[in-house]
Design a protein around this motif. Sequence first.
Motif, PDB file in Angstrom:
ATOM      1  N   TRP A  77      82.860 -28.398  29.328  1.00  0.00           N
ATOM      2  CA  TRP A  77      82.084 -29.018  28.575  1.00  0.00           C
ATOM      3  C   TRP A  77      81.396 -27.868  27.723  1.00  0.00           C
ATOM      4  O   TRP A  77      81.255 -28.165  26.539  1.00  0.00           O
ATOM      5  CB  TRP A  77      81.243 -29.756  29.275  1.00  0.00           C
ATOM      6  N   LEU A  78      81.068 -26.806  28.033  1.00  0.00           N
ATOM      7  CA  LEU A  78      80.518 -25.808  27.196  1.00  0.00           C
ATOM      8  C   LEU A  78      81.507 -25.239  26.184  1.00  0.00           C
ATOM      9  O   LEU A  78      81.433 -24.939  25.130  1.00  0.00           O
ATOM     10  CB  LEU A  78      80.215 -24.694  28.115  1.00  0.00           C
ATOM     11  N   ILE A  79      82.840 -24.994  26.641  1.00  0.00           N
ATOM     12  CA  ILE A  79      83.818 -24.675  25.688  1.00  0.00           C
ATOM     13  C   ILE A  79      84.058 -25.585  24.745  1.00  0.00           C
ATOM     14  O   ILE A  79      84.208 -25.425  23.477  1.00  0.00           O
ATOM     15  CB  ILE A  79      85.339 -24.549  26.740  1.00  0.00           C
ATOM     16  N   SER A  80      83.862 -26.948  25.139  1.00  0.00           N
ATOM     17  CA  SER A  80      83.973 -28.135  24.203  1.00  0.00           C
ATOM     18  C   SER A  80      82.953 -28.006  22.873  1.00  0.00           C
ATOM     19  O   SER A  80      83.366 -28.156  21.822  1.00  0.00           O
ATOM     20  CB  SER A  80      83.938 -29.503  24.617  1.00  0.00           C
ATOM     21  N   PHE A  81      81.725 -27.622  23.393  1.00  0.00           N
ATOM     22  CA  PHE A  81      80.557 -27.224  22.316  1.00  0.00           C
ATOM     23  C   PHE A  81      80.981 -25.910  21.430  1.00  0.00           C
ATOM     24  O   PHE A  81      80.880 -25.993  20.286  1.00  0.00           O
ATOM     25  CB  PHE A  81      79.380 -27.040  23.070  1.00  0.00           C
ATOM     26  N   LEU A  82      81.653 -25.160  22.161  1.00  0.00           N
ATOM     27  CA  LEU A  82      82.054 -23.622  21.509  1.00  0.00           C
ATOM     28  C   LEU A  82      83.060 -24.161  20.330  1.00  0.00           C
ATOM     29  O   LEU A  82      83.164 -23.448  19.294  1.00  0.00           O
ATOM     30  CB  LEU A  82      82.397 -22.763  22.288  1.00  0.00           C
ATOM     31  N   VAL A  83      84.273 -25.101  20.845  1.00  0.00           N
ATOM     32  CA  VAL A  83      85.193 -25.242  19.787  1.00  0.00           C
ATOM     33  C   VAL A  83      84.545 -26.007  18.796  1.00  0.00           C
ATOM     34  O   VAL A  83      84.782 -25.777  17.580  1.00  0.00           O
ATOM     35  CB  VAL A  83      85.995 -26.220  20.479  1.00  0.00           C
ATOM     36  N   GLY A  84      83.468 -27.021  18.675  1.00  0.00           N
ATOM     37  CA  GLY A  84      82.676 -27.593  17.781  1.00  0.00           C
ATOM     38  C   GLY A  84      81.977 -26.477  16.787  1.00  0.00           C
ATOM     39  O   GLY A  84      81.976 -26.618  15.933  1.00  0.00           O
TER      40      GLY A  84
ATOM     41  N   LEU B 221      81.534 -23.278  12.096  1.00  0.00           N
ATOM     42  CA  LEU B 221      81.592 -21.923  11.071  1.00  0.00           C
ATOM     43  C   LEU B 221      82.649 -21.911  10.045  1.00  0.00           C
ATOM     44  O   LEU B 221      82.637 -21.280   8.874  1.00  0.00           O
ATOM     45  CB  LEU B 221      81.678 -20.680  12.181  1.00  0.00           C
ATOM     46  N   ILE B 222      83.846 -22.292  10.350  1.00  0.00           N
ATOM     47  CA  ILE B 222      85.040 -22.448   9.531  1.00  0.00           C
ATOM     48  C   ILE B 222      84.652 -23.406   8.257  1.00  0.00           C
ATOM     49  O   ILE B 222      85.067 -22.867   7.292  1.00  0.00           O
ATOM     50  CB  ILE B 222      86.274 -23.114  10.486  1.00  0.00           C
ATOM     51  N   LEU B 223      83.890 -24.227   8.464  1.00  0.00           N
ATOM     52  CA  LEU B 223      83.550 -25.367   7.439  1.00  0.00           C
ATOM     53  C   LEU B 223      82.389 -24.974   6.603  1.00  0.00           C
ATOM     54  O   LEU B 223      81.974 -25.651   5.683  1.00  0.00           O
ATOM     55  CB  LEU B 223      83.639 -26.587   8.053  1.00  0.00           C
ATOM     56  N   LEU B 224      81.615 -23.894   7.222  1.00  0.00           N
ATOM     57  CA  LEU B 224      80.298 -23.494   6.680  1.00  0.00           C
ATOM     58  C   LEU B 224      80.204 -23.297   5.069  1.00  0.00           C
ATOM     59  O   LEU B 224      79.547 -23.638   4.351  1.00  0.00           O
ATOM     60  CB  LEU B 224      79.660 -22.126   7.287  1.00  0.00           C
ATOM     61  N   PRO B 225      81.519 -22.549   4.646  1.00  0.00           N
ATOM     62  CA  PRO B 225      81.586 -22.350   2.944  1.00  0.00           C
ATOM     63  C   PRO B 225      81.772 -23.418   2.359  1.00  0.00           C
ATOM     64  O   PRO B 225      81.274 -23.425   1.193  1.00  0.00           O
ATOM     65  CB  PRO B 225      82.765 -21.298   2.958  1.00  0.00           C
ATOM     66  N   PHE B 226      81.950 -24.677   2.888  1.00  0.00           N
ATOM     67  CA  PHE B 226      81.858 -25.860   2.103  1.00  0.00           C
ATOM     68  C   PHE B 226      80.553 -26.539   2.115  1.00  0.00           C
ATOM     69  O   PHE B 226      80.444 -27.665   1.525  1.00  0.00           O
ATOM     70  CB  PHE B 226      83.020 -26.801   2.662  1.00  0.00           C
ATOM     71  N   GLY B 227      79.527 -26.130   2.664  1.00  0.00           N
ATOM     72  CA  GLY B 227      78.402 -26.862   2.781  1.00  0.00           C
ATOM     73  C   GLY B 227      77.874 -27.268   4.195  1.00  0.00           C
ATOM     74  O   GLY B 227      78.406 -27.224   5.040  1.00  0.00           O
ATOM     75  N   THR B 228      76.610 -27.826   4.027  1.00  0.00           N
ATOM     76  CA  THR B 228      76.027 -28.126   5.323  1.00  0.00           C
ATOM     77  C   THR B 228      76.565 -29.422   5.962  1.00  0.00           C
ATOM     78  O   THR B 228      76.762 -29.316   6.974  1.00  0.00           O
ATOM     79  CB  THR B 228      74.397 -28.462   4.885  1.00  0.00           C
ATOM     80  N   LEU B 229      76.762 -30.222   4.894  1.00  0.00           N
ATOM     81  CA  LEU B 229      77.370 -31.711   5.654  1.00  0.00           C
ATOM     82  C   LEU B 229      78.869 -31.496   6.300  1.00  0.00           C
ATOM     83  O   LEU B 229      78.902 -31.905   7.434  1.00  0.00           O
ATOM     84  CB  LEU B 229      77.534 -32.508   4.458  1.00  0.00           C
ATOM     85  N   PRO B 230      79.771 -30.761   5.762  1.00  0.00           N
ATOM     86  CA  PRO B 230      80.952 -30.490   6.131  1.00  0.00           C
ATOM     87  C   PRO B 230      80.797 -29.451   7.580  1.00  0.00           C
ATOM     88  O   PRO B 230      81.441 -29.608   8.570  1.00  0.00           O
ATOM     89  CB  PRO B 230      81.743 -29.648   5.134  1.00  0.00           C
ATOM     90  N   MET B 231      79.929 -28.721   7.487  1.00  0.00           N
ATOM     91  CA  MET B 231      79.604 -27.760   8.669  1.00  0.00           C
ATOM     92  C   MET B 231      79.024 -28.791   9.776  1.00  0.00           C
ATOM     93  O   MET B 231      79.655 -28.746  11.035  1.00  0.00           O
ATOM     94  CB  MET B 231      78.473 -26.926   8.454  1.00  0.00           C
ATOM     95  N   LEU B 232      77.954 -29.667   9.632  1.00  0.00           N
ATOM     96  CA  LEU B 232      77.687 -30.476  10.718  1.00  0.00           C
ATOM     97  C   LEU B 232      78.658 -31.475  11.077  1.00  0.00           C
ATOM     98  O   LEU B 232      78.792 -31.746  12.345  1.00  0.00           O
ATOM     99  CB  LEU B 232      76.500 -31.169  10.092  1.00  0.00           C
TER     100      LEU B 232
END
Length: 153
Positions: free
Chosen positions: A19-26, A31-42
């Motif tokens: 379950w911790l690993i599941s959160f780390l995958v998210g 982090l991968i989507l961070l350059p595209f903005g806050t909404l894609p990151m969330l």
Amino acid sequence: MQHSATPYEERLTAPRSWWLISFLVGLALALILLPFGTLPMLGGLVGGTAAAAVTASAYGSVRIRVVGDLLIAGEAKIPVAALGDAEILDAEEARAWRTYKADTRAFLLLRAYVPTALKVEVTDPADPTPYLYLSTREPERLAQALQAARAAA
């Protein structure tokens, strides 16, 4: 159908660390989507965590049950009359039977995160399966339930 004197049911749930690993995958997806903005990151955080958690839950949802005169292991349903001796495998023997001692014709319901197992001989001459390898946290209880179901049949 008779009910066995020693009913048995076990769910081979995934370990808590998954379950911790599941959160780390998210988090990684966020982090991968961070350059595209806050909404894609969330979205990546929520979606990645949810997808990984669903996968962990599905993998850990497999059950082993003795119901009446049947052994239900995952999708397999085997009459206890077609089963022979059961051998309780400690962690070392279980590892051996899922690696170099394994027979390719055997039915394996294995979860590597469950260290112990039960090896049950298949005695039905029409079935080419030599044995069942069942990962279980309670091999003694499962062996007793199978023996009780066989005696009641």
